[in-house]
Design a protein around this motif. Structure first.
Motif, short mmCIF file in Angstrom:
data_model
loop_
_atom_site.label_atom_id
_atom_site.label_comp_id
_atom_site.label_asym_id
_atom_site.label_seq_id
_atom_site.Cartn_x
_atom_site.Cartn_y
_atom_site.Cartn_z
N ALA A 22 0.84 -1.21 0.00
CA ALA A 22 0.00 0.00 0.00
C ALA A 22 0.86 1.24 0.00
O ALA A 22 0.63 2.17 -0.79
N SER A 23 1.86 1.27 0.85
CA SER A 23 2.74 2.43 0.93
C SER A 23 3.63 2.55 -0.31
O SER A 23 3.81 3.63 -0.85
N ARG A 24 4.16 1.43 -0.74
CA ARG A 24 5.09 1.44 -1.88
C ARG A 24 4.40 1.88 -3.17
O ARG A 24 4.97 2.65 -3.95
N LYS A 25 3.17 1.43 -3.39
CA LYS A 25 2.47 1.74 -4.65
C LYS A 25 1.41 2.82 -4.49
O LYS A 25 0.73 3.16 -5.45
N ALA A 26 1.25 3.36 -3.28
CA ALA A 26 0.23 4.38 -3.00
C ALA A 26 -1.15 3.91 -3.46
O ALA A 26 -1.88 4.63 -4.13
N VAL A 27 -1.48 2.70 -3.08
CA VAL A 27 -2.78 2.11 -3.42
C VAL A 27 -3.57 1.92 -2.11
O VAL A 27 -3.00 1.54 -1.10
N MET A 28 -4.85 2.20 -2.17
CA MET A 28 -5.71 2.08 -0.99
C MET A 28 -6.00 0.62 -0.68
O MET A 28 -6.47 -0.12 -1.54
N VAL A 29 -5.69 0.22 0.56
CA VAL A 29 -5.99 -1.12 1.05
C VAL A 29 -7.00 -0.97 2.18
O VAL A 29 -6.73 -0.28 3.16
N SER A 41 -0.90 3.23 10.88
CA SER A 41 -1.38 4.56 10.51
C SER A 41 -0.79 4.90 9.14
O SER A 41 0.42 4.96 8.99
N SER A 42 -1.67 5.06 8.17
CA SER A 42 -1.24 5.34 6.80
C SER A 42 -2.41 5.93 6.03
O SER A 42 -3.55 5.51 6.24
N PRO A 43 -2.15 6.85 5.14
CA PRO A 43 -3.25 7.37 4.30
C PRO A 43 -3.75 6.32 3.32
O PRO A 43 -4.79 6.50 2.69
N TYR A 44 -3.03 5.20 3.19
CA TYR A 44 -3.39 4.17 2.22
C TYR A 44 -3.99 2.92 2.84
O TYR A 44 -4.28 1.95 2.14
N ILE A 45 -4.17 2.93 4.17
CA ILE A 45 -4.70 1.74 4.85
C ILE A 45 -5.90 2.14 5.70
O ILE A 45 -5.81 3.05 6.51
N ARG A 46 -7.00 1.43 5.48
CA ARG A 46 -8.22 1.67 6.27
C ARG A 46 -8.71 0.35 6.83
O ARG A 46 -8.48 -0.71 6.26
#
Length: 149
Positions: A22-29, A41-46
């Motif tokens: 998620a962090s490496r590819k900036a994709v929402m997981v 805590s990440s803008p890409y993980i919910r």
């Protein structure tokens, strides 16, 4: 592409691979489960917690998944529903479910359910091996390579 995770039965090692991706590819997981769990805590993980009940997490994923998304699950009916909506489905062992193989997988699943219902002891799946984790990571990388970062 968004990644939807059937998180109730997803092994920790697979979640960790997904978090790094998620962090490496900036994709929402988005992990969906009917019990609480901690996520980085990440803008890409919910994380979405749904009410307890049979297939509640699966239903929530099907309601949210869109064409071109990726669903991480070992639940064959959920994988089938995701494919019907134009999504990809990948098992935690790295098996890509497709339109070409999902019907056969559903038939095998139904046969195994019938056997268990008749009292035949089947045992569960083997523990997740290092080879399974590597196969999952490799398949995930191939899928993510098709999207722009």
């Amino acid at each position: 592409m968004k990644i939807w995770v059937d998180a109730d039965a997803c092994p920790v090692a697979i979640k960790e691979i997904l978090f790094r991706a998620a962090s490496r590819k900036a994709v929402m997981v988005t992990l969906i489960a009917n019990h609480s769990m901690r996520v980085p805590s990440s803008p890409y993980i919910r994380f979405v917690q749904v009410e307890s009940g049979f297939d509640k997490a699966d239903d929530a994923i099907v309601a949210r998944v869109g064409e071109g998304d990726l669903v991480i699950t070992s639940d064959i009916p959920l994988a089938s529903d995701a494919i019907d909506k134009g999504a990809l489905a990948l098992s935690v062992r790295g098996e890509l479910f497709t339109k070409e193989n999902i019907k056969a997988r559903l038939n095998i699943r139904d046969f195994m359910d019938t056997m268990r219902s008749s009292g035949v002891e089947m045992g569960g799946p083997p523990p997740l091996s290092q080879a399974d984790k590597q196969q999952f990571a490799n398949h995930l990388d191939r899928i993510l390579a098709t999207i722009k970062s």
